[in-house]
Design an enzyme around this catalytic site. Structure first.
Site, PDB file in Angstrom:
ATOM      1  N   GLU A   1       0.814  -0.828   0.076  1.00  0.00           N
ATOM      2  CA  GLU A   1      -0.190  -0.090   0.419  1.00  0.00           C
ATOM      3  C   GLU A   1       0.968   1.118  -0.348  1.00  0.00           C
ATOM      4  O   GLU A   1       0.229   2.144  -0.748  1.00  0.00           O
ATOM      5  CB  GLU A   1      -0.704   0.297   1.252  1.00  0.00           C
ATOM      6  N   GLU A  27      -4.220  -8.811   4.096  1.00  0.00           N
ATOM      7  CA  GLU A  27      -5.411  -8.492   5.183  1.00  0.00           C
ATOM      8  C   GLU A  27      -6.053 -10.004   5.543  1.00  0.00           C
ATOM      9  O   GLU A  27      -6.445  -9.540   7.077  1.00  0.00           O
ATOM     10  CB  GLU A  27      -4.984  -7.350   5.022  1.00  0.00           C
TER      11      GLU A  27
END
Ligand SMILES: C[C@H](O)CC(=O)SCCNC(=O)CCNC(=O)[C@H](O)C(C)(C)COP(=O)(O)OP(=O)(O)OC[C@H]1O[C@@H](n2cnc3c(N)ncnc32)[C@H](O)[C@@H]1OP(=O)(O)O
Length: 817
Positions: free
Chosen positions: A111, A131
């Protein structure tokens, strides 16, 4: 942990993050990044920025420890890191930023890179957003930027399956702008950044892109299909649907709105039971790699290249499959050519199955099969590094094999057995090689199930344990080292799980209902379906071992014998409690009911001759509480090093639902006291099968979680007893806390206690969190420490509970303050 910046003559500032081994992102790193980016933006000699990670790994993501926040603690890195760092500092930076990515960029790592204006990667770099496996969703903009870089379909696939891709594929998809060899990575990134600064390359803010999203109807169609799939495949995982909601928000209302949704959803999820359970498993799994006095004494693992396997049945061929797929040569031995051919064919079929399911390429399959050699005698065994015996559970047969092996193998060869129940000392009784005898208990099907239970005896040498541990990791299993006893850690813990359903059925409960209830709890199969899979012959043999070892708490059912008498051996012959047909799901077989009735008559244990009446919840508890009870004995006897080992073992070996965090984690959420009281009540009505163990009773009485393993208590004692008592006596301010509806009194603590409290934090986390949920009105930090202290005090018997109604005045006053 450092963030450094070097500005070169070319005007490029290289900002490097370093937090070995994986450059995990934490609050200090975020602050460091903001500082260096601020400086680079202000400096007139800086034209462009390259962001990279030291040590050959860009970043493994955000620090998962931060998700262990106690329930009720809604604080976060405000203002949101997603906006503050990724948008304001990096993406909206006045100077172009290029990420130089190597090794891996996972979760927050990827990210971070996606917030940059371009990404240059080294070959074979892993890129992914895993995640969801932790119960959260990408929280630093991943749900918005990944679909904008690779398209909705691929982004959803990468997030829902948590499967990383390599940089080569990333380049084809547009996630990566260019690939450069590792040595050239930073140089290539500098040039790329300068080209952006000079307007020779586009300056792209991923969040602003829409070109890869496709039409609204197309995107919504994809999300609809993904939602349906998530509901089917991950019904108890709220993060899957939450992730899709965040993606959709960004598609409907723009990337920035999507970021806001992502942040708010992330905050909610972090507080969820699923996240806490999955994070427990993440750390529990990593802890299994650390074996006291084995992995910490400087031993070097030996290279195991050639392994012999004795027995080409389901287990032997599964183990062989795992080994050859990891480049280990296997000599598969059977007693005659017919059985050998069958075993070899079985390995081939396993590999073909993996190819069909896309798990293995054809090239890998060919290479693996070239490492498989079939033998019908011991002539090749002299050269082997390890032998794994995988024959039927027959003590004299195994003893003979081990005494043969001692003669034919070299003295450094590891002698392992795949027994699932038999005491290793008995197996090795006829040899003088006890120091190299070890258990390598695989779970069926061995080439698929991830757990490897490694059993050591008192005599097994640390080197042999380390070597098998290393082989386990090489063949991509999760190895757990346990001590020798009947059934070892996994089957021993779960034998009541197979017995309790039998007991319930003989008390009059419908056996298909038991299976249904247990499946609803989250197990993929009910216990009777599992019995069918294992077969009734195996069940009978294992039952005998348990009867001998634990006669005080065995339920001697007649059902197994009657099943075998009726020609039912379960899945292997198509007939069990279910009807098994190739290619279709097992169907409940009503013709088994007369056999069940006959067994009920023989056992005659229904109170007053009438079936008992139980709720579904009681069925779940009557199956799982005795299992927890046995797990307590396993902990008490030190069969495992840590309680969390049983969490991993239960999930990976027995398919206990991962979203419940493992057997002991779940037990602590239920509460030892409740488990103890229920077992006590049932033992009075139904007998010793339910009798609570000493370990459970002790923890229930002291209000301690089961996850504080036996071995943890002495270390707490030695570190803290005197300090604790002194502090408790010397301070005057009184603190109150609530636990399980009860009020506990304790004195205020001073800072000198903090190191001691920190020591206990991890072990006591589940209980502390439970307390938090009940006590959100208390000042946060102080409460945090008081609960740790409470548990310490309880462990030392220096604190006893005071009932709420007796102290309610004081309680109200404290809450008001
Ligand atoms: C806001 C964001 O969207 C949220 C996130 O980023 S969540 C995090 C996303 N990242 C992940 O899920 C990756 C998790 N890590 C892994 O899968 C594996 O560690 C890996 C594949 C990166 C590397 O595996 P491997 O080389 O075998 O190393 P491994 O033993 O697992 O990890 C090394 C150490 O780092 C720790 N660690 C790994 N990832 C971590 C993380 N994200 N946070 C905290 N600690 C972490 C491990 O616990 C271990 O610590 P230990 O040595 O004290 O036991």
């Amino acid at each position: 942990m450092t963030v450094t910046m070097e500005v070169g003559n070319d005007g490029v500032a290289v900002v490097s993050i370093s937090n070995p081994p994986l450059n995990i992102i934490n609050a200090a790193m975020i602050a460091g990044l903001k500082e260096k980016f601020g400086e680079a933006t202000r400096r007139s000699d800086v034209k462009a920025i390259v962001l990279t990670g030291k040590g050959g790994r860009f970043s493994g993501g955000f620090d998962i420890n931060a998700f262990k926040k106690p329930r009720g603690d809604t604080s976060s890195d405000e203002p949101s890191t997603s906006i503050d760092l990724i948008v304001n500092t990096i993406e909206d930076c006045k100077k172009p930023v290029v990420a130089a990515v190597e090794g891996l960029a996972l979760g927050g790592g990827l990210e971070l890179a996606m917030g940059c204006h371009a990404r240059i990667a080294a070959p074979k770099t892993q890129l992914g957003l895993p995640e969801l496996t932790l119960g959260v969703i990408p929280g630093l903009g991943g749900t918005q930027r990944l679909p904008r870089l690779v398209g909705v379909s691929k982004a959803v696939e990468m997030m829902l399956f948590s499967k990383p891709i390599l940089s080569e594929e990333g380049k084809l998809l547009g996630l990566i702008d260019d690939i450069a060899p590792s040595k050239e990575l930073v140089r290539a990134s500098r040039l790329f950044a300068l080209e952006i600064a000079n307007r020779c390359k586009p300056w792209v803010r991923s969040l602003h892109r829409t070109d890869k999203i496709g039409s609204l109807s197309e995107a919504q169609g994809l999300l609809r299909a993904a939602r349906e799939q998530a509901k089917r495949t991950a019904p108890n995982m709220p993060q899957h649907l939450a992730c899709l909601d965040a993606v959709e928000e960004g598609i409907l209302h723009g990337g920035f709105k999507g970021l806001l949704k992502e942040t708010s959803v992330s905050k909610e999820l972090v507080q969820s039971n699923t996240t806490k359970a999955l994070i427990n498993l993440f750390f529990a799994q990593r802890a299994t790699a650390k074996v006291p006095s084995i992995t910490d004494i400087g031993l070097k693992p030996k290279h195991v290249k050639k392994v012999g396997i004795i027995g080409g049945g389901i287990m032997g061929s599964g183990i062989a499959t795992s080994l050859i797929l990891s480049n280990i040569t296997v000599f598969l031995k059977e007693i005659n050519s017919e059985y050998l051919l069958k075993g070899m064919k079985s390995v081939e079929a396993n590999i073909e199955g993996l190819v069909t399911r896309g798990k293995v390429t054809k090239d890998m399959a060919t290479k693996a099969l070239s490492l498989l050699k079939g033998v019908s005698d011991y002539s090749e065994f002299k050269e082997l590094d390890m032998v794994i015996e995988a024959v039927i559970e027959d003590v004299p047969l195994k003893q003979d094999i081990f005494s043969d092996l001692e003669k034919v193998c070299s003295s450094h060869c590891i002698l392992a057995t795949n027994t699932s129940t038999i005491d290793l000392n008995v197996i090795g009784e006829k040899t003088n090689s006890q120091d190299r005898i070890i258990g390598a208990h695989f779970f069926s099907p061995a080439h698929i199930m991830p757990l490897l239970e490694i059993i050591r005896t008192e005599k097994t040498s640390p080197q042999v344990i380390l070597d098998l541990l290393t082989v386990g990791k090489i063949i991509k299993k999760v190895p757990i080292v346990v001590r020798n006893c009947t059934g070892f850690a996994v089957n021993r813990t779960f034998f009541p799980y197979m017995q309790a359903p039998q007991l319930l059925v003989h008390l009059g409960v419908d056996l298909f209902r038991v299976d249904r209830v247990i499946r609803n709890f989250g197990f993929p199969l009910g216990p009777f379906q599992l019995q069918d899979l294992g077969g009734y012959k195996l069940g009978k043999a294992a039952g005998k071992e348990y009867q001998n070892a634990f006669p005080d708490r065995i339920f001697r059912s007649t059902l197994n014998e009657l099943m075998l008498k009726d020609g039912r051996n379960g899945k292997s012959n198509g007939k069990g409690i279910y009807i098994h047909k190739k290619g279709s799901k097992p169907i409940p077989d009503p013709s088994v009911l007369p056999i069940v009735d006959e067994s009920r008559k023989l056992m005659n244990i229904m109170p007053g001759g009438k079936p008992i009446s139980v709720t579904d919840e009681e069925i779940t508890e009557m199956v799982l509480f005795p299992t927890i009870n046995e797990a307590c004995r396993v902990l008490d006897e030190g069969v495992v090093d840590r309680a969390s080992d049983l969490d991993v073992a239960s999930v990976l070996g027995m398919s206990f639902p991962s979203y419940r965090g493992g057997l002991i984690f779940w037990a602590d959420t239920v509460g030892p006291n409740r488990i103890y009281s229920s077992l006590k009540k049932w033992s009075e009505t139904y007998g010793s099968f339910f009798k609570p163990s000493r370990y459970l009773e002790e923890r229930a009485m002291k209000g301690m979680p089961l996850s504080i393993a036996a071995e943890a208590t002495p270390s707490l004692k030695s570190n803290s007893k005197l300090t604790l008592e002194r502090l408790l006596l010397s301070t005057t301010n009184e603190w109150l806390s609530i636990r399980d509806g009860e009020i506990w009194k304790l004195k205020q603590i001073d800072n000198g206690m903090l190191p001691v409290l920190k020591l206990c934090y991890d072990q006591m986390q589940p209980c502390i969190e439970h307390c938090f949920a009940l006590c959100s009105m208390f000042p946060k930090d102080s409460l945090f420490y008081s609960f740790e202290l409470i548990h310490l005090c309880m462990a030392h018997g220096t604190l006893s509970p005071v009932r709420e109604n007796e102290e309610s005045e004081v309680y109200r006053a404290a809450a008001h303050e």
